[in-house]
Motif scaffolding. Structure first.
Motif, short mmCIF file in Angstrom:
data_model
loop_
_atom_site.label_atom_id
_atom_site.label_comp_id
_atom_site.label_asym_id
_atom_site.label_seq_id
_atom_site.Cartn_x
_atom_site.Cartn_y
_atom_site.Cartn_z
N ARG A 184 -38.31 -49.85 -25.23
CA ARG A 184 -39.39 -48.87 -25.13
C ARG A 184 -38.84 -47.45 -25.28
N ALA A 185 -37.69 -47.17 -24.67
CA ALA A 185 -37.07 -45.85 -24.82
C ALA A 185 -36.68 -45.59 -26.28
N GLN A 186 -36.21 -46.64 -26.94
CA GLN A 186 -35.84 -46.53 -28.35
C GLN A 186 -37.05 -46.18 -29.21
N VAL A 187 -38.16 -46.83 -28.94
CA VAL A 187 -39.39 -46.56 -29.70
C VAL A 187 -39.89 -45.14 -29.43
N GLN A 188 -39.83 -44.72 -28.19
CA GLN A 188 -40.25 -43.36 -27.85
C GLN A 188 -39.40 -42.32 -28.57
N MET A 189 -38.09 -42.60 -28.69
CA MET A 189 -37.21 -41.69 -29.41
C MET A 189 -37.55 -41.67 -30.90
N ARG A 190 -37.78 -42.87 -31.48
CA ARG A 190 -38.12 -42.94 -32.90
C ARG A 190 -39.41 -42.20 -33.19
N ALA A 191 -40.34 -42.19 -32.24
CA ALA A 191 -41.62 -41.52 -32.45
C ALA A 191 -41.45 -40.02 -32.66
N HIS A 192 -40.38 -39.48 -32.12
CA HIS A 192 -40.16 -38.03 -32.21
C HIS A 192 -39.20 -37.63 -33.33
N TRP A 193 -38.53 -38.62 -33.89
CA TRP A 193 -37.58 -38.29 -34.95
C TRP A 193 -38.30 -38.07 -36.27
#
Length: 232
Positions: A184-193
């Motif tokens: 989930r943290a990985q997806v949240q990071m990808r959402a902002h990249w």
């Protein structure tokens, strides 16, 4: 050449398999031809599995093309290994076919192939397969398939909506829930990249990871072309 000759001179099966593994560090034409010949040896699946693995380690474009062409007609028992090797080599040319096969296997019983397809499509960053992978995450009763889908969703999605709806599946296992929160943290990071973030990683990193380069497939070709002008 010496290793290949040693393979033919040796009569110990375990030594022969170790030689095939050692050949993975070479990508000259003689080595590739030898591995091609042994990748789909009839009657000896163990040798074939090791040869396929060695091809995946060569990082050679010819090895990737050979495995992609061989996928359709290879023995069913070897398909999971071929799929994994293709993903390791980063060859997306066959990704649409892999996604179709995953869709077709949604109600099948080829469990190892399904697991390999789910993980490979995530590794290849093939976003068109996200929907079917999310369906596995939501609906499957197979715990290995669910964990594989979770890992691949983390590599493909830019939204936590589906993950949040599936959180209950992972609450009763400490390790699984740790993986879930990490994804989930990985997806949240990808959402902002943004595109420029990935380009920065590619051009400024000392070591380029294939997975970062594959992320560019999530953006339009026009945007990538414009972004590359900054570094030209």
């Amino acid at each position: 050449r010496a290793l290949i000759q040693e393979f033919y001179d040796c009569h110990w099966r375990t030594t022969q398999m170790e030689i095939i593994r050692k050949l993975s560090v070479f990508d000259d034409s003689r080595t590739l031809e030898f591995l091609f010949d042994h990748a789909f040896m009839e009657g000896d699946l163990a040798f074939a599995e090791v040869a396929i693995w060695s091809l995946s380690q060569t990082r050679n474009a010819l090895a990737a093309k050979f495995l992609a062409r061989s996928y359709e007609g290879c023995p069913e028992t070897l398909k999971p290994y071929v799929v994994t090797a293709i993903a390791r080599l980063g060859d997306r040319s066959i990704a649409p076919r892999l996604a179709e096969d995953l869709e077709e296997q949604a109600t099948g019983n080829r469990f190892k192939l399904v697991e390999s397809l789910i993980l490979a499509l995530g590794e290849l960053k093939y976003e068109p397969a996200l929907a079917v992978i999310e369906r596995f995450l939501i609906n499957t009763e197979n715990s290995r398939h669910r964990m594989s889908a979770l890992i691949s969703v983390g590599k493909l999605s830019r939204s936590t909506a589906v993950l949040d709806s599936c959180e209950k599946h992972f609450l009763n296992d400490v390790l699984e829930y740790q993986i879930f929160t990490s994804v989930r943290a990985q997806v949240q990071m990808r959402a902002h990249w943004k595109l420029e973030d990935y380009l920065g990683r590619i051009f400024e990193a000392k070591i380029l990871h294939l997975s970062v380069a594959l992320e560019l497939n999530g953006f339009s070709a026009r945007d990538v072309k414009e972004g590359l002008k900054i570094y030209s």
